[in-house]
Design a protein around this motif. Structure first.
Motif, PDB file in Angstrom:
ATOM      1  N   TYR A  14       0.829  -1.212   0.000  1.00 22.23           N
ATOM      2  CA  TYR A  14       0.000   0.000   0.000  1.00 22.23           C
ATOM      3  C   TYR A  14       0.863   1.262   0.000  1.00 22.23           C
ATOM      4  O   TYR A  14       0.530   2.250  -0.669  1.00 22.23           O
ATOM      5  CB  TYR A  14      -0.975   0.011   1.180  1.00 22.23           C
ATOM      6  N   GLN A 140      -9.523  -2.955  -4.752  1.00 22.57           N
ATOM      7  CA  GLN A 140     -10.626  -3.393  -3.885  1.00 22.57           C
ATOM      8  C   GLN A 140     -10.573  -4.904  -3.685  1.00 22.57           C
ATOM      9  O   GLN A 140     -10.739  -5.397  -2.563  1.00 22.57           O
ATOM     10  CB  GLN A 140     -11.984  -3.001  -4.482  1.00 22.57           C
ATOM     11  N   LYS A 143      -7.690  -5.694  -1.420  1.00 21.13           N
ATOM     12  CA  LYS A 143      -8.010  -5.328  -0.037  1.00 21.13           C
ATOM     13  C   LYS A 143      -8.910  -6.394   0.599  1.00 21.13           C
ATOM     14  O   LYS A 143      -8.658  -6.859   1.701  1.00 21.13           O
ATOM     15  CB  LYS A 143      -8.693  -3.960  -0.003  1.00 21.13           C
ATOM     16  N   SER A 146      -6.968  -9.660   1.046  1.00 19.84           N
ATOM     17  CA  SER A 146      -5.828  -9.578   1.965  1.00 19.84           C
ATOM     18  C   SER A 146      -6.261  -9.457   3.427  1.00 19.84           C
ATOM     19  O   SER A 146      -5.440  -9.607   4.309  1.00 19.84           O
ATOM     20  CB  SER A 146      -4.922  -8.406   1.593  1.00 19.84           C
ATOM     21  N   GLU A 147      -7.537  -9.197   3.680  1.00 25.21           N
ATOM     22  CA  GLU A 147      -8.001  -9.040   5.043  1.00 25.21           C
ATOM     23  C   GLU A 147      -7.852 -10.328   5.863  1.00 25.21           C
ATOM     24  O   GLU A 147      -7.767 -10.279   7.081  1.00 25.21           O
ATOM     25  CB  GLU A 147      -9.454  -8.536   5.072  1.00 25.21           C
TER      26      GLU A 147
END
Length: 150
Positions: A14, A140, A143, A146-147
């Motif tokens: 990021y 998106q 994200k 990857s959580e």
């Protein structure tokens, strides 16, 4: 230095994407400054900027690719690796479109009577918007996927 745990890798990814955005802003500002030097353009200064921007993008891409490899190899996260692969492809396309747009803007400035230039600029701006939307979708997906990286 690429971090060794999954969360740190994602955090660094990021950060690199943020650096990429900042580099694009510098590139755009530099090109606008270059256009203001017309009609006798300060090409040497602009060429130096392009070289610095190229090195910055190259360094970012190199580290992103290292993160991609680590996610795949060390954490068995082919899904995240695949998102990064798609992202890198779209980023390459975005850079190519940005360079074409800059050339079109200079051409429009140098040849104000050429009405086709404005159409080409609008076409390229539209392609860049579509590209940014695709990048946003990939981010998106990254994200979301990857959580679960704990």
């Amino acid at each position: 230095m690429v971090p060794s745990d999954c969360k740190a890798l994602i955090k660094r990814f990021y950060q690199l994407q943020s650096e990429r955005i900042e580099t694009y802003q510098l590139f755009e500002e530099g090109h606008e400054a270059y256009l203001r030097t017309g009609p006798h353009y300060d090409f040497e200064h602009y060429k130096q900027l392009v070289n610095e921007i190229t090195q910055a993008f190259s360094g970012i891409s190199k580290e992103v690719l290292e993160i991609k490899a680590k996610l795949h190899r060390d954490f068995d996260r082919a899904d995240l690796s695949e998102h990064i692969e798609k992202l890198q492809s779209k980023e390459k396309q975005k850079l190519e479109l940005t360079a074409k747009l800059q050339l079109a803007k200079q051409q429009a400035q140098d040849q104000p009577e050429d009405e086709g230039c404005q159409g080409r600029i609008q076409e390229l701006k539209h392609e860049i918007i579509k590209n940014k939307e695709a990048l946003s979708e990939i981010m998106q997906d990254f994200k979301y996927d990857s959580e679960e990286c704990d």
